[in-house]
Design an enzyme around this catalytic site. Structure first.
Site, PDB file in Angstrom:
ATOM      1  CG  HIS A 223      39.182 -46.172 -17.785  1.00 53.30           C
ATOM      2  ND1 HIS A 223      38.680 -47.445 -17.694  1.00 53.30           N
ATOM      3  CD2 HIS A 223      38.832 -45.550 -16.640  1.00 53.30           C
ATOM      4  CE1 HIS A 223      38.062 -47.612 -16.541  1.00 53.30           C
ATOM      5  NE2 HIS A 223      38.135 -46.457 -15.873  1.00 53.30           N
TER       6      HIS A 223
ATOM      7  CG  HIS B 196      26.356 -33.897 -30.171  1.00 52.12           C
ATOM      8  ND1 HIS B 196      25.663 -32.842 -30.709  1.00 52.12           N
ATOM      9  CD2 HIS B 196      27.223 -33.348 -29.270  1.00 52.12           C
ATOM     10  CE1 HIS B 196      26.098 -31.715 -30.164  1.00 52.12           C
ATOM     11  NE2 HIS B 196      27.040 -32.004 -29.283  1.00 52.12           N
TER      12      HIS B 196
END
Length: 211
Positions: free
Chosen positions: A136, A145
């Protein structure tokens, strides 16, 4: 789905992109690369080098995707797409879990079993690889990446062009700078400045990166 997807690049990461695109219902419209690939598992048509073709000439039923694992190369390919006003898309595997109140920008890929939880934001041209977890309120800038199995706890921020290696774990609230490399299996407990490589458990500085 009526639109055809065209890949920029066609090697390892592009195979993942093609697989996801087909699962999402896209037709494959071909690929651009510096040369024709000797390995073509999806039997996709070679269209030449993107440097030699007017990409803007493609009809509006084509969308383009920068299918290269290297962050810097992927950024350059996206710049070519934008200069040619190519239509973009995002590729999200049907077995990824993406919260309805998370945001994933165009030209990003979310692989199988990845989880992106509420209020997380993923920038342009990112890779959230297989089984990675973005908790979250994480903020992931462009051309990042996050490698397979990496876990970012809540409210982590990751700067432009950074690579977080396979199986790495980042503690909640940590800020990772731009163009950073976090080694595979590292445990990041503190903030990392721009342009550095950190490895180990707990992760520590190894070297400055060339940018």
């Amino acid at each position: 789905m009526d639109k055809k997807l065209i890949l920029l690049g066609y090697s390892g990461h592009a195979y993942v992109a093609a697989d996801i695109a087909l699962l999402m219902g896209y037709q494959m419209g071909g690929y651009f690369d510096q040369q024709e690939s000797q390995n073509n598992p999806f039997q996709i048509q070679y269209l030449g080098s993107e440097k030699d073709v007017d990409l803007s000439g493609f009809s509006k039923n084509h969308v383009f995707f920068p299918a290269v694992g290297d962050n810097q190369v992927r950024q350059k390919l996206l710049q070519v797409m934008e200069l040619n006003a190519c239509l973009q898309t995002k590729l999200i595997h049907p077995k990824a879990v993406v919260s309805g109140i998370a945001c994933v920008a165009d030209s990003s890929l979310v692989a199988a079993s990845a989880v992106i939880n509420p209020l997380a934001a993923i920038g342009r041209g990112c890779i959230i690889n297989t089984a990675a977890v973005i908790e979250h309120e994480c903020q992931i800038e462009d051309f990042v990446h996050i490698a397979p199995g990496a876990v970012l706890a809540g409210r982590v921020s990751v700067g432009h062009g950074t690579f977080v290696g396979a199986g790495a774990v980042v503690k909640q609230g940590v800020k990772i700078g731009q163009n950073v490399v976090v080694g595979a299996g590292a445990v990041v407990l503190s903030d990392i400045p721009d342009g550095e490589t950190w490895v180990g458990m707990p992760a520590s500085f190894v070297k400055k990166n060339r940018i």
